[in-house]
Write a protein that holds these residues in place. Structure first.
Motif, PDB file in Angstrom:
ATOM      1  N   THR A 181      24.515  19.016  40.616  1.00  0.00           N
ATOM      2  CA  THR A 181      23.898  19.379  41.882  1.00  0.00           C
ATOM      3  C   THR A 181      23.677  20.880  41.956  1.00  0.00           C
ATOM      4  OG1 THR A 181      26.071  19.501  42.955  1.00  0.00           O
ATOM      5  CG2 THR A 181      24.873  17.412  43.119  1.00  0.00           C
ATOM      6  N   TYR A 182      22.689  21.254  42.731  1.00  0.00           N
ATOM      7  CA  TYR A 182      22.292  22.647  42.875  1.00  0.00           C
ATOM      8  C   TYR A 182      21.988  22.884  44.348  1.00  0.00           C
ATOM      9  CZ  TYR A 182      21.416  21.631  37.964  1.00  0.00           C
ATOM     10  OH  TYR A 182      21.545  21.203  36.676  1.00  0.00           O
ATOM     11  N   TYR A 183      22.420  24.039  44.859  1.00  0.00           N
ATOM     12  CA  TYR A 183      22.230  24.345  46.268  1.00  0.00           C
ATOM     13  C   TYR A 183      21.744  25.774  46.454  1.00  0.00           C
ATOM     14  CZ  TYR A 183      25.011  20.160  47.279  1.00  0.00           C
ATOM     15  OH  TYR A 183      25.482  18.876  47.354  1.00  0.00           O
ATOM     16  N   LYS A 236      25.005  26.069  51.134  1.00  0.00           N
ATOM     17  CA  LYS A 236      26.262  25.706  50.460  1.00  0.00           C
ATOM     18  C   LYS A 236      27.384  25.542  51.472  1.00  0.00           C
ATOM     19  CE  LYS A 236      25.576  27.684  45.866  1.00  0.00           C
ATOM     20  NZ  LYS A 236      25.942  28.786  44.939  1.00  0.00           N
ATOM     21  N   GLY A 237      28.142  24.470  51.310  1.00  0.00           N
ATOM     22  CA  GLY A 237      29.250  24.204  52.212  1.00  0.00           C
ATOM     23  C   GLY A 237      28.851  23.442  53.458  1.00  0.00           C
ATOM     24  N   ASP A 294      22.039  29.196  48.473  1.00  0.00           N
ATOM     25  CA  ASP A 294      23.218  29.844  49.065  1.00  0.00           C
ATOM     26  C   ASP A 294      23.305  29.596  50.568  1.00  0.00           C
ATOM     27  OD1 ASP A 294      23.133  32.792  46.908  1.00  0.00           O
ATOM     28  OD2 ASP A 294      24.004  30.806  46.614  1.00  0.00           O
ATOM     29  N   THR A 326      25.095  18.395  51.656  1.00  0.00           N
ATOM     30  CA  THR A 326      25.542  17.673  50.469  1.00  0.00           C
ATOM     31  C   THR A 326      24.437  16.752  49.996  1.00  0.00           C
ATOM     32  OG1 THR A 326      27.844  17.712  51.234  1.00  0.00           O
ATOM     33  CG2 THR A 326      27.280  16.144  49.486  1.00  0.00           C
ATOM     34  N   ALA A 336      18.125  22.066  47.853  1.00  0.00           N
ATOM     35  CA  ALA A 336      19.134  21.438  47.003  1.00  0.00           C
ATOM     36  C   ALA A 336      18.436  20.529  46.003  1.00  0.00           C
ATOM     37  CB  ALA A 336      20.126  20.626  47.835  1.00  0.00           C
TER      38      ALA A 336
END
Length: 124
Positions: A58-60, A65-66, A62, A69, A49
């Motif tokens: 922000t960048y995550y 994700k979810g 895959d 944070t 991230a």
């Protein structure tokens, strides 16, 4: 130079949570963003991230994700990674890095300075 120090790693059971911190010091005015990468034994380092320092983009990856944070506290020059619903495959050394240029957020080559890392171990 920018110095980065990670903390917050540890051992947790699957489904549990951890919060990692990355404290920056030194030439912090040059920071454009900070990112988290991780590396498991026998595997290549992978992007987790990232967050821009000014606009809070922000960048995550895959895979997180979810569940993860990323956030930052400008007053403390500190970045955080809240990790929830951890899985055994999240086990790795997590390192934070300082991005000062304009390269791809997900590429390690876009980052200039790195912390030593903190171990995260998720048991099944």
């Amino acid at each position: 130079q920018v110095q980065l120090v990670e903390s917050g790693g540890g051992l947790v059971q699957a489904g549990g949570s951890l919060r990692l911190s990355c404290a920056a010091s030194g030439r912090t005015f040059s920071i454009r963003g900070l990112g988290w990468f991780r590396q498991a034994p026998g595997k290549e380092r992978e992007f987790v991230a990232a967050i821009s320092w000014s606009s809070v983009n922000t960048y995550y990856a895959d895979s997180v994700k979810g569940r993860f944070t990323i956030s930052r506290d400008l007053a403390k020059n500190t970045m955080y990674l809240q990790m929830n619903d951890l899985k055994p495959e999240d086990t790795a050394v997590y390192s934070c890095a300082d991005r000062e240029g304009y390269g791809d957020w997900k590429l390690a080559a876009s980052y200039a300075y790195w912390g030593l890392g903190t171990q995260v171990t998720v048991s099944s």
